[in-house]
Design a protein around this motif. Structure first.
Motif, PDB file in Angstrom:
ATOM      1  N   THR A  80      37.216   6.444  53.403  1.00 38.79           N
ATOM      2  CA  THR A  80      35.552   7.608  52.913  1.00 38.79           C
ATOM      3  C   THR A  80      34.744   7.897  53.815  1.00 38.79           C
ATOM      4  O   THR A  80      34.416   6.559  54.356  1.00 38.79           O
ATOM      5  CB  THR A  80      35.042   8.071  52.045  1.00 38.79           C
ATOM      6  N   THR A  84      37.445  11.673  51.968  1.00 32.31           N
ATOM      7  CA  THR A  84      38.579  10.355  52.214  1.00 32.31           C
ATOM      8  C   THR A  84      39.528  11.443  53.346  1.00 32.31           C
ATOM      9  O   THR A  84      39.882  12.508  53.024  1.00 32.31           O
ATOM     10  CB  THR A  84      39.020  10.419  50.786  1.00 32.31           C
ATOM     11  N   GLU A 105      41.988  14.455  49.658  1.00 38.12           N
ATOM     12  CA  GLU A 105      40.639  14.869  48.565  1.00 38.12           C
ATOM     13  C   GLU A 105      40.002  15.535  48.943  1.00 38.12           C
ATOM     14  O   GLU A 105      39.808  15.696  49.432  1.00 38.12           O
ATOM     15  CB  GLU A 105      40.883  13.548  47.667  1.00 38.12           C
ATOM     16  N   GLY A 114      38.668  21.020  44.037  1.00 37.25           N
ATOM     17  CA  GLY A 114      40.271  21.163  45.172  1.00 37.25           C
ATOM     18  C   GLY A 114      41.062  22.633  44.692  1.00 37.25           C
ATOM     19  O   GLY A 114      42.548  22.674  45.259  1.00 37.25           O
TER      20      GLY A 114
END
Length: 116
Positions: free
Chosen positions: A88, A82, A57, A18
């Motif tokens: 997803t 997602t 995400e 991330g």
């Protein structure tokens, strides 16, 4: 700095964690991403905005092969993304990265949605 292959591995790890700014640090300012049959993103800011929308995400990569030759690294694998609705998507991809001065300058991405 390491090989182009090492750079791509580090950049992908940042995305998986991330850390999109960490990933973007591996890209040139004028980086160009072409999603074949879809869109082309011009420059780091365009990529940043695309990631903010598409990577709600962090994506989950499963890299099957990394093939390096001269200024190019090709990554082949599977990715799960997602969306903002929590759905997803599963994709097979082939990313062809061109490097310039140790940074990712150009991406040609072939992405195909697959069944889980």
């Amino acid at each position: 700095m390491g090989s182009n292959k090492d750079i791509l591995i580090k950049a992908n790890k940042a995305v998986a964690n991330g850390d999109y700014e960490g990933f973007l640090a591996f890209c040139t300012e004028d980086t160009e991403w072409t999603f074949v049959g879809d869109i082309t993103l011009q420059g780091k800011e365009a990529v940043r905005q695309w990631m903010a929308i598409n990577y709600i995400e962090p994506p989950k990569f499963d890299v099957k092969n990394l093939i390096a030759e001269n200024d190019f690294v090709t990554a082949i694998g599977e990715i799960k993304i997602t969306d903002k609705k929590g759905k997803t998507g599963h994709y097979s991809y082939c990313d062809v990265w061109q490097f310039r001065d140790g940074k990712m300058a150009e991406l040609k991405a072939f992405v195909v949605e697959t069944k889980e």
